[in-house]
Design a protein around this motif. Sequence first.
Motif, short mmCIF file in Angstrom:
data_model
loop_
_atom_site.label_atom_id
_atom_site.label_comp_id
_atom_site.label_asym_id
_atom_site.label_seq_id
_atom_site.Cartn_x
_atom_site.Cartn_y
_atom_site.Cartn_z
N LEU A 366 67.45 84.20 75.97
CA LEU A 366 66.88 82.77 75.07
C LEU A 366 65.36 84.05 74.31
O LEU A 366 64.84 83.46 73.67
N GLN A 367 64.37 84.60 75.59
CA GLN A 367 63.20 85.48 74.68
C GLN A 367 63.79 86.39 73.95
O GLN A 367 62.85 86.27 72.62
N ASP A 368 65.07 86.93 74.29
CA ASP A 368 65.07 87.70 73.01
C ASP A 368 65.33 87.04 72.06
O ASP A 368 64.87 87.66 70.70
N ILE A 369 65.65 86.05 71.57
CA ILE A 369 66.08 85.43 70.53
C ILE A 369 64.86 85.07 69.88
O ILE A 369 64.64 84.80 68.84
N SER A 370 63.69 84.54 70.74
CA SER A 370 62.64 83.86 70.69
C SER A 370 61.86 84.51 69.63
O SER A 370 60.85 84.77 68.80
N GLY A 371 61.74 85.86 70.92
CA GLY A 371 60.78 87.02 70.28
C GLY A 371 59.22 87.02 70.98
O GLY A 371 59.07 86.07 71.62
N GLY A 372 58.80 87.88 70.10
CA GLY A 372 57.27 88.13 70.64
C GLY A 372 56.57 87.04 70.90
O GLY A 372 55.14 87.04 71.97
#
Length: 479
Positions: A366-372
């Motif tokens: 989820l974090q990887d898809i959402s971005g920094g």
Amino acid sequence: MAIRTPAEYIESLRDERVIYYEGRRIKDVTAEPDMKELIDHCAADYSLALDPRFSDILIAKDEEGEPVHVVFLPIKSSDDLMRRRDYVQQVSRVLYGWPGGAKFTGVDGLSGLAVVSSRMDKALGTNYSGRVEDYRKYLQKTDAAVALAMTDVKGDRSIHPSKQQVHKDYYLNIAEKSDTGIVVNGAKIHISSAAGSNEMIVLPCRAMSEEDKDYAVSFGISPGAKGITQIPSERGRHSLVIFDNVFVPAERVFLAGEWQFAGELVYMFGNYHRLSADAYKYQQLEIMVGLAALMAEYNGIDKYSHIRDKLAWLIMYAEAVDALGKAAAQNCVIDHDSGFAYPDIMYSNVAKFFFADNYHKAEKYLQDISGGIVTTVPSFLNYENPETHAMMDKYLGGKAGIPTEHRLRAINMVKTLASYERGNTALNAEGSLAAQRLTLWNTADWSRFKSAAKRAAGIKDDQKHPIFADLPAFPLANH
């Protein structure tokens, strides 16, 4: 008072309970702003029970034909367990993936007590099952909000309860015992919704040896009873519950030194509660999977193969948790002493372990898809501020056609789902990974697996497991 209104539930909390929060004594838990979310979660059980859209799932009839909350009826079949799952899932969908607080944990303790108390009566000649049944009817009649207090503070975890060196109250224990009741001392921790409950069911948190028999104790009690003090965590969701010379009348005592059955109570409660956990955690995963798909779309990356691979894994993860939970209910066991149905221990524990063990991987995707931007995004209050709204609306947009507000709201939800609190709760709530491993190790049919291996390897099997003992040798004759 078979079915209470939310207002009646809230009024019932204005009693003599002793609660300290953020360094001060709270006189009225219903008037404390930080407790509003907890009270709202508990009150949801009562609101939904009166909502015609949910009444078929939440309301049943008792022996006299009166309407009662479904969770207080005895669980006697797979259909009853599936209805329990439906109840948890419907309430959880309304509450954005969280279970309702009023009856979620306590009723699983009640079901575990119903099974094990009958076993105790048969083995020891006690009458605990009668007390448990009377208590169930009391909870049913009063439509009580009931919490479950199991986890002791433990002290030195390498030492048994009776061997603790600093003091003897790291585990709840019986200080006095008579025909009229017991007096207990000690503390329980991580107790969900205790500040918003009308009753607490207390269970031991581990198996006991004979030398620990004073720590083998279970009972039902009001949180307003004399000698009970609560110190809740942030927003009151969980409490440290301290028992200081608390008297429990005999009719409310369900285990008083019968150390042989302490472990059975722990395992049976955990079995029911992991089924409940499997149910509501699927609703959390619905949100997580949907949020990952939205962020992929909003960021304009939903057509990339590595993103679709992650989304496909998230779907498999969510659906496997749901399928294992259903299997636990559908393949239930009927206890021959109590007549209660309980979930298949293997499936329910595998479902909970599978969810918890993979949650941080799901967070990573989820974090990887959402971005920094999930880490650095300015507060949504700045977006609502007329002086900064236009700038944020212009520069924090994503894919054309997607309103910036939608992207920002999704980003803020990712921050919530990927928080330390959510991740830690996923790992430890309803039993740690170690607890599931231990249960699976203890309940696995190791002889079946070994017999399968011996037959394939050509090793003589003296155990003759029934599944494999009469299988014909391969290759088969007459072909």
